[in-house]
Write a protein that holds these residues in place. Structure first.
Motif, PDB file in Angstrom:
ATOM      1  N   ASP A  62     -14.177 -33.399  -6.636  1.00 48.81           N
ATOM      2  CA  ASP A  62     -15.267 -33.707  -5.502  1.00 48.81           C
ATOM      3  C   ASP A  62     -16.827 -34.404  -5.710  1.00 48.81           C
ATOM      4  N   ILE A  63     -17.539 -34.034  -6.443  1.00 41.08           N
ATOM      5  CA  ILE A  63     -18.748 -34.674  -6.600  1.00 41.08           C
ATOM      6  C   ILE A  63     -18.327 -35.640  -7.337  1.00 41.08           C
ATOM      7  N   LEU A  64     -17.183 -35.424  -8.524  1.00 42.87           N
ATOM      8  CA  LEU A  64     -17.927 -37.221  -9.553  1.00 42.87           C
ATOM      9  C   LEU A  64     -16.938 -37.994  -8.908  1.00 42.87           C
ATOM     10  N   MET A  65     -15.813 -38.143  -7.848  1.00 41.95           N
ATOM     11  CA  MET A  65     -15.800 -39.125  -6.779  1.00 41.95           C
ATOM     12  C   MET A  65     -16.120 -39.227  -5.668  1.00 41.95           C
ATOM     13  N   ASP A  66     -17.401 -39.204  -5.757  1.00 48.06           N
ATOM     14  CA  ASP A  66     -17.996 -38.808  -4.358  1.00 48.06           C
ATOM     15  C   ASP A  66     -19.344 -39.828  -4.250  1.00 48.06           C
ATOM     16  N   GLU A  67     -18.773 -40.358  -3.573  1.00 47.96           N
ATOM     17  CA  GLU A  67     -19.137 -42.153  -2.620  1.00 47.96           C
ATOM     18  C   GLU A  67     -20.938 -42.373  -3.979  1.00 47.96           C
ATOM     19  N   GLU A  68     -21.280 -41.301  -3.062  1.00 46.99           N
ATOM     20  CA  GLU A  68     -23.404 -40.552  -3.054  1.00 46.99           C
ATOM     21  C   GLU A  68     -23.558 -41.049  -4.417  1.00 46.99           C
ATOM     22  N   PHE A  69     -22.651 -39.852  -5.253  1.00 48.07           N
ATOM     23  CA  PHE A  69     -22.716 -39.845  -6.704  1.00 48.07           C
ATOM     24  C   PHE A  69     -22.937 -41.237  -7.778  1.00 48.07           C
ATOM     25  N   GLU A  70     -21.243 -41.731  -7.119  1.00 47.90           N
ATOM     26  CA  GLU A  70     -21.154 -43.063  -7.827  1.00 47.90           C
ATOM     27  C   GLU A  70     -22.288 -43.757  -7.515  1.00 47.90           C
ATOM     28  N   LYS A  71     -22.982 -44.796  -5.792  1.00 46.92           N
ATOM     29  CA  LYS A  71     -23.418 -45.164  -6.267  1.00 46.92           C
ATOM     30  C   LYS A  71     -25.031 -44.823  -7.170  1.00 46.92           C
ATOM     31  N   ALA A  72     -25.665 -43.330  -6.878  1.00 45.56           N
ATOM     32  CA  ALA A  72     -26.139 -43.361  -7.835  1.00 45.56           C
ATOM     33  C   ALA A  72     -26.059 -43.338  -9.344  1.00 45.56           C
ATOM     34  N   ARG A  73     -25.073 -43.181  -9.769  1.00 50.92           N
ATOM     35  CA  ARG A  73     -25.205 -43.876 -11.328  1.00 50.92           C
ATOM     36  C   ARG A  73     -24.696 -44.844 -10.906  1.00 50.92           C
ATOM     37  N   GLU A  74     -24.302 -45.804 -10.378  1.00 48.35           N
ATOM     38  CA  GLU A  74     -23.953 -47.490 -10.798  1.00 48.35           C
ATOM     39  C   GLU A  74     -25.786 -48.053 -10.606  1.00 48.35           C
ATOM     40  N   MET A  75     -26.931 -47.244  -9.079  1.00 47.28           N
ATOM     41  CA  MET A  75     -27.971 -48.569  -9.036  1.00 47.28           C
ATOM     42  C   MET A  75     -29.003 -48.000 -10.608  1.00 47.28           C
ATOM     43  N   PHE A  76     -28.598 -46.477 -10.921  1.00 47.62           N
ATOM     44  CA  PHE A  76     -29.171 -46.720 -12.465  1.00 47.62           C
ATOM     45  C   PHE A  76     -28.453 -47.049 -13.384  1.00 47.62           C
ATOM     46  N   CYS A  77     -27.802 -48.074 -13.561  1.00 45.75           N
ATOM     47  CA  CYS A  77     -26.607 -48.494 -14.527  1.00 45.75           C
ATOM     48  C   CYS A  77     -27.622 -50.296 -14.285  1.00 45.75           C
ATOM     49  N   ARG A  78     -27.814 -50.669 -12.600  1.00 44.39           N
ATOM     50  CA  ARG A  78     -28.236 -51.815 -12.941  1.00 44.39           C
ATOM     51  C   ARG A  78     -29.697 -52.089 -13.414  1.00 44.39           C
ATOM     52  N   THR A  79     -29.929 -50.426 -13.059  1.00 43.57           N
ATOM     53  CA  THR A  79     -31.906 -50.445 -13.136  1.00 43.57           C
ATOM     54  C   THR A  79     -32.161 -51.443 -14.663  1.00 43.57           C
ATOM     55  N   HIS A  80     -31.004 -50.621 -15.480  1.00 45.43           N
ATOM     56  CA  HIS A  80     -31.152 -50.335 -16.928  1.00 45.43           C
ATOM     57  C   HIS A  80     -30.534 -51.287 -17.587  1.00 45.43           C
ATOM     58  N   CYS A  81     -29.131 -52.312 -16.900  1.00 43.66           N
ATOM     59  CA  CYS A  81     -28.864 -52.784 -18.152  1.00 43.66           C
ATOM     60  C   CYS A  81     -29.869 -53.669 -18.631  1.00 43.66           C
ATOM     61  N   LYS A  82     -30.667 -54.699 -17.682  1.00 43.70           N
ATOM     62  CA  LYS A  82     -31.435 -55.528 -18.676  1.00 43.70           C
ATOM     63  C   LYS A  82     -32.171 -55.406 -19.716  1.00 43.70           C
ATOM     64  N   GLU A  83     -32.013 -53.553 -20.200  1.00 44.42           N
ATOM     65  CA  GLU A  83     -32.678 -53.426 -21.564  1.00 44.42           C
ATOM     66  C   GLU A  83     -32.154 -53.857 -22.465  1.00 44.42           C
ATOM     67  N   PHE A  84     -30.804 -53.597 -22.218  1.00 44.04           N
ATOM     68  CA  PHE A  84     -29.547 -53.953 -24.330  1.00 44.04           C
ATOM     69  C   PHE A  84     -29.122 -55.344 -23.789  1.00 44.04           C
ATOM     70  N   GLU A  85     -29.251 -55.408 -24.879  1.00 47.17           N
ATOM     71  CA  GLU A  85     -28.428 -56.804 -25.541  1.00 47.17           C
ATOM     72  C   GLU A  85     -27.013 -56.668 -26.404  1.00 47.17           C
ATOM     73  N   ASP A  86     -26.470 -58.023 -26.543  1.00 41.90           N
ATOM     74  CA  ASP A  86     -25.555 -57.640 -27.721  1.00 41.90           C
ATOM     75  C   ASP A  86     -26.006 -57.983 -28.748  1.00 41.90           C
ATOM     76  N   ASP A  87     -26.371 -57.032 -29.508  1.00 44.30           N
ATOM     77  CA  ASP A  87     -26.700 -57.088 -31.000  1.00 44.30           C
ATOM     78  C   ASP A  87     -26.444 -56.293 -31.533  1.00 44.30           C
ATOM     79  N   GLU A  88     -26.229 -55.891 -33.367  1.00 45.68           N
ATOM     80  CA  GLU A  88     -26.066 -54.990 -33.719  1.00 45.68           C
ATOM     81  C   GLU A  88     -27.261 -53.656 -33.586  1.00 45.68           C
ATOM     82  N   GLU A  89     -28.144 -54.409 -34.054  1.00 48.60           N
ATOM     83  CA  GLU A  89     -28.832 -53.200 -33.833  1.00 48.60           C
ATOM     84  C   GLU A  89     -29.147 -51.924 -32.145  1.00 48.60           C
ATOM     85  N   ASN A  90     -29.458 -51.059 -32.242  1.00 44.67           N
ATOM     86  CA  ASN A  90     -29.969 -50.346 -31.524  1.00 44.67           C
ATOM     87  C   ASN A  90     -30.802 -49.810 -31.324  1.00 44.67           C
TER      88      ASN A  90
END
Length: 138
Positions: A62-90
Motif C-alpha cells: 500500500d505504501i509503495l503504491m500510495d500517491e503521496e509516496f510516489e509524489k515525494a519520489r518524483e519530486m526528489f528525482c526532478r530536483t536532482h536530475c539536472k546533476e546527472f550527465e550522459d557520461d561514462e564518469e560516475n
C-alpha cells in the motif's frame, strides 16, 4: 469466504459462498459479470509471525503504491536530475544523491509501517525476510 471488491473506494462485502451437492462453489447467482472477487485467507491456519509478516507486506505494498509516496519520489528525482550527465564518469555527487534518496525512501517506509503495524520493527522484519528468502522471488 470471499470479498466482493466491486468498486474503488467501496468497502468490500463478505459473503458465504454456497456449495452445490457435489461440493463445487456456486458464484453465478451472487455476482454480476463486472464484479471482481478476492479470495481472502483469514489467517486462522497460520502462526502469528506469518500473519504479522503478511500484514507488513500488505502495508508495504500500500505504501509503495500510495500517491503521496510516489509524489515525494518524483519530486526528489526532478530536483536532482539536472546533476546527472550522459557520461561514462560516475561523479561523487551521484553517491551523495543516492544516499539522500535511500534515506528518504527508507525513512518514509519505516515511519509508515511503524504507524500502520502495531509493534513493527524493521530489524524484526529483516529477520522475517531472511528466514523466508527461499520462499521469496528475487
Amino acid at each position: 469466504m470471499a470479498t466482493n471488491g466491486s468498486g474503488k473506494g467501496s468497502e468490500p462485502t463478505t459473503m458465504e459462498i454456497p456449495e452445490q451437492e457435489d461440493g463445487d462453489l456456486v458464484f453465478d447467482d451472487l455476482m454480476d459479470e463486472d464484479d471482481e472477487i478476492d479470495i481472502v485467507d483469514d489467517g486462522t491456519t497460520q502462526d502469528e509471525e506469518t500473519n504479522k509478516f503478511d500484514r507488513i507486506v500488505g502495508c508495504l505494498q500500500d505504501i509503495l503504491m500510495d500517491e503521496e509516496f510516489e509524489k515525494a519520489r518524483e519530486m526528489f528525482c526532478r530536483t536532482h536530475c539536472k546533476e546527472f550527465e550522459d557520461d561514462e564518469e560516475n561523479k561523487l555527487v551521484y553517491t551523495e544523491i543516492f544516499t539522500r534518496y535511500t534515506e528518504l525512501v527508507e525513512s518514509s517506509i519505516e515511519a509508515k509501517l511503524t504507524a500502520a503495524v502495531p509493534g513493527f520493527s524493521m530489524a524484526d522484519f529483516m529477520r522475517m525476510l531472511d528466514s523466508r528468502k527461499d520462499q521469496l522471488m528475487m
